[in-house]
Design an enzyme around this catalytic site. Sequence first.
Site: not given
Length: 371
Positions: A341, A165, A163, A184-186
């Site tokens: 990118c 922020w 997700c 999330t993993i943050s």
Amino acid sequence: MSTSREYVEELLAKADIRINGDRAWDMQVHDETVFDQALSRGNLGLGESYMARLWDAESLDQFFFQLLRSGIQDEVNPARLIFHSLKSRVFNLQSKSKAWEVGQHHYDMGNDLYQSMLDERMVYTCGYWEKAKDVDEAQRHKLELCCKKLGLKPGMRVLDIGCGWGSFMQYAAENYGVECVGVTISKEQVALGKERCKGLPVEFRLQDYRELDEQFDRVISLGMFEHVGQKNYDDYMDVALRCTKEDGLFLLHTIGKNVSDTAADPWISKYIFPNGEIPSISQIGTALEEKFVCEDLHNFGADYDKTLMAWFENFDKAWPSIKSQFDDEFYRMWKYYLLSCAGAFRARDIQLWQWVLSPKGRVGGYLRPQL
């Protein structure tokens, strides 16, 4: 026998790039060791040489557009990169224990960087530019398009896998009256996300997606599938299926590559997204079999070029106010990341897909909504 410089010069000529030429996309070489670095280690050597100021290009994005559009990168297959390719095939680089690495390395670098670079809603995925004038509008249009594709209605419960922020959850809760759960993993994303979504029916969880086991009316995942890895595609789709109600919809938004049999970019893996892996359309299709029906597949990969260019403009403008937290090498690394990118998406070397999926197929069919 030609020297490394002569060989690189010959290759770059096929992409209409000159060494020390006078055009914006020409390569300005400050140290000739860059040629051996690029030939022996591919983009890892090229990127590290750029970070070390061994070469420059006035327009780095255009340099990569010329390079990738020509296809000359396929003519260089350094032996040292074979290990990188084999490693991603043999080992599960996105296992539960390793999945947290990208959160710590990339997303937990500090919210100041992302707040200064992204749009006002902090959407860290491709914007939708068809009718947009700037990145704020492009991201608002993308979020609105996602809500319409999912057919959100007040009272629905929505899961956001990866997700960030909370930009999508905040938008959906404010504009469509839905309840949201995001994983999330943050740690940094959870902390700031909770603050930004205060007062809304939005729940953040610091959790690996594989631990999810409850049903939702709708499921969405924006820019997280690139961290899943091909060894985990089946497990990921199993999770999405068990979390999507039988009459529900799942929207998968992911960067995609044109060819399946390619390894992750070694420079991106080392410096930007550890253990990241871009899926091909056939890899996603195989993972969907016997799980989901594809209702809609939408490619707007060219829009990522504009998004990345807008992010770099914001980052470059904000650099004086945030550079005390970083150093010059970080600036060149981040510039290389964003502009290389942008060039890759401009060259159509990589894509951006939105898949709308249903567990059993929508009775009567599915019509893609318009903004």
